[in-house]
Design an enzyme around this catalytic site. Structure first.
Site, PDB file in Angstrom:
ATOM      1  N   SER A 221       3.558  -0.250   5.967  1.00  0.00           N
ATOM      2  CA  SER A 221       3.912   1.031   5.363  1.00  0.00           C
ATOM      3  C   SER A 221       5.360   0.997   4.903  1.00  0.00           C
ATOM      4  CB  SER A 221       3.705   2.165   6.366  1.00  0.00           C
ATOM      5  OG  SER A 221       3.984   3.415   5.770  1.00  0.00           O
TER       6      SER A 221
ATOM      7  N   HIS B  51      14.138   5.388  -0.047  1.00  0.00           N
ATOM      8  CA  HIS B  51      14.927   6.474  -0.623  1.00  0.00           C
ATOM      9  C   HIS B  51      16.215   5.882  -1.205  1.00  0.00           C
ATOM     10  CE1 HIS B  51      12.526   9.862   0.784  1.00  0.00           C
ATOM     11  NE2 HIS B  51      12.387   9.232   1.939  1.00  0.00           N
TER      12      HIS B  51
ATOM     13  N   HIS C 297       6.561   4.819  -2.307  1.00  0.00           N
ATOM     14  CA  HIS C 297       5.804   4.689  -1.059  1.00  0.00           C
ATOM     15  C   HIS C 297       4.650   3.727  -1.296  1.00  0.00           C
ATOM     16  CE1 HIS C 297       1.987   5.983   0.979  1.00  0.00           C
ATOM     17  NE2 HIS C 297       2.719   5.710   2.037  1.00  0.00           N
TER      18      HIS C 297
ATOM     19  N   ASN D 183       1.375   1.692   1.082  1.00  0.00           N
ATOM     20  CA  ASN D 183       0.731   1.471   2.368  1.00  0.00           C
ATOM     21  C   ASN D 183      -0.531   0.649   2.156  1.00  0.00           C
ATOM     22  OD1 ASN D 183      -1.656   2.685   4.273  1.00  0.00           O
ATOM     23  ND2 ASN D 183       0.252   2.434   5.396  1.00  0.00           N
TER      24      ASN D 183
ATOM     25  N   HIS E 133       1.978   2.935 -14.033  1.00  0.00           N
ATOM     26  CA  HIS E 133       0.528   3.095 -14.020  1.00  0.00           C
ATOM     27  C   HIS E 133      -0.183   1.929 -14.713  1.00  0.00           C
ATOM     28  CE1 HIS E 133      -0.467   6.959 -12.105  1.00  0.00           C
ATOM     29  NE2 HIS E 133       0.789   7.280 -12.399  1.00  0.00           N
TER      30      HIS E 133
ATOM     31  N   HIS F 217       0.882  24.140  -0.968  1.00  0.00           N
ATOM     32  CA  HIS F 217       1.620  25.400  -0.883  1.00  0.00           C
ATOM     33  C   HIS F 217       2.669  25.535  -1.997  1.00  0.00           C
ATOM     34  CE1 HIS F 217       3.943  22.526   1.646  1.00  0.00           C
ATOM     35  NE2 HIS F 217       4.989  23.152   1.169  1.00  0.00           N
TER      36      HIS F 217
END
Length: 304
Positions: free
Chosen positions: A90, A94, A104, A106, A146, A176
């Site tokens: 993983s 930053h 990121h 994993n 991509h 949220h």
């Protein structure tokens, strides 16, 4: 048939390759390693790089853990067995430069060893992915990212990129806030052998995803590390980091799995940035790069 020991060994090699390449890319800082053991079984190697020329903080972690699966995780994973084995690499980086994106990656493997020797097919699968969270979204970088992932996927299955890109859009979504964490990438889970795809092929795909990290990220770092920035850009970077933090603490499945299975807290939370800021009711200036970035934090964008 591939074994869990082989998978763990190859994942450790990928961790070594990535750490060596990131040290060369940064040119200043080197990784600090902590080897740890999990109380319930297994352990790992946590490697942290910080205060470098370009990497403010990052982690490249390997783990191979086993033991008893808590009831909460058995329900979440919809399995009945008690024993489990999980291994993976993983990564979260930053950067200290607001024009260089957060990244990121994993790759992971999970199995229920207790099913072996019972005459039934073992419960096991691969998961993983790679996604990009730019503080500022640049069209050319997004297309490069991509397109590279599409080429990796197409080498193993013609439908992997489309499936896993949609999965990433749905997974890396801050409900949220009604916005995606970044520009997505690919994400997959519970990937198993089928009539068309062997376990060996899935394992090779997993390793290819892992080894895509360095060419992708070194290219993006080198494209942007020389760009000028000011204090306003830096403050925006801190604000975007706060969204990253919200996702990892509220929604991230890996964080939840690590906490529920008595994982090493420092290794689990290495994904959090060293500095983040929450700005109340922020409204970007009309026509600004910040407004453009916010407008592109949506599902379903075709970047290539």
């Amino acid at each position: 048939m591939i074994t869990k020991e082989q998978i763990a060994a190859d994942y450790q090699q990928i961790q070594d390759e990535i750490c060596a390449a990131l040290e060369l890319t940064d040119g200043k800082s080197v990784f600090e390693e902590e080897k740890w053991e999990r109380e319930g079984g297994g352990g790992g190697r946590t490697r942290i790089i910080q205060n470098g020329n370009i990497f403010e903080r990052g982690g490249v972690n390997f783990s191979a853990v086993h033991g008893q699966l808590p009831d909460t995780m058995k329900k979440a994973l919809k399995v009945d067995q008690d024993d489990f084995f999980a291994t993976g690499v993983s990564i979260v980086i930053h950067p200290n430069h607001p024009m260089v994106p957060i990244i990121h990656m994993n790759i992971r493997y999970f199995e229920m060893p207790s099913s072996f020797g019972t005459g039934t097919e073992p419960v096991r699968w691969f998961g993983g992915g790679i996604d990009l969270t730019p503080h500022y979204i640049f069209d050319a970088d997004s297309a490069y990212f991509h397109e590279y992932l599409r080429s990796v996927c197409n080498a193993y299955s013609s439908d992997f990129y489309h499936r896993f890109k949609l999965w990433a859009d749905d997974y890396f979504f801050i409900k949220h806030r009604n916005e995606t964490r970044g520009i997505g990438g690919i994400f997959y889970d519970r990937l198993t052998a089928t009539e068309d795809t062997s376990w060996d092929n899935i394992f090779e795909f997993s390793k290819a995803v892992g080894r895509s990290f360095i060419p992708i990220y070194t290219e993006l770092v080198n494209r942007n590390r020389g760009k000028a920035f000011n204090e306003n850009h830096q403050q925006w970077q801190y604000q975007r980091r706060s969204r990253y933090t919200e996702f990892n603490l509220v929604y991230d499945a890996g964080t939840k799995f690590g906490l529920e299975t008595n994982g090493r807290i420092e290794s689990i939370l290495m994904s959090l940035p060293p500095t983040a800021k929450w700005v109340y009711n922020y409204q970007p200036e009309a026509g600004s790069e910040e407004e453009k970035t916010l407008s592109l934090l949506k599902k379903g964008i075709n970047w290539v």
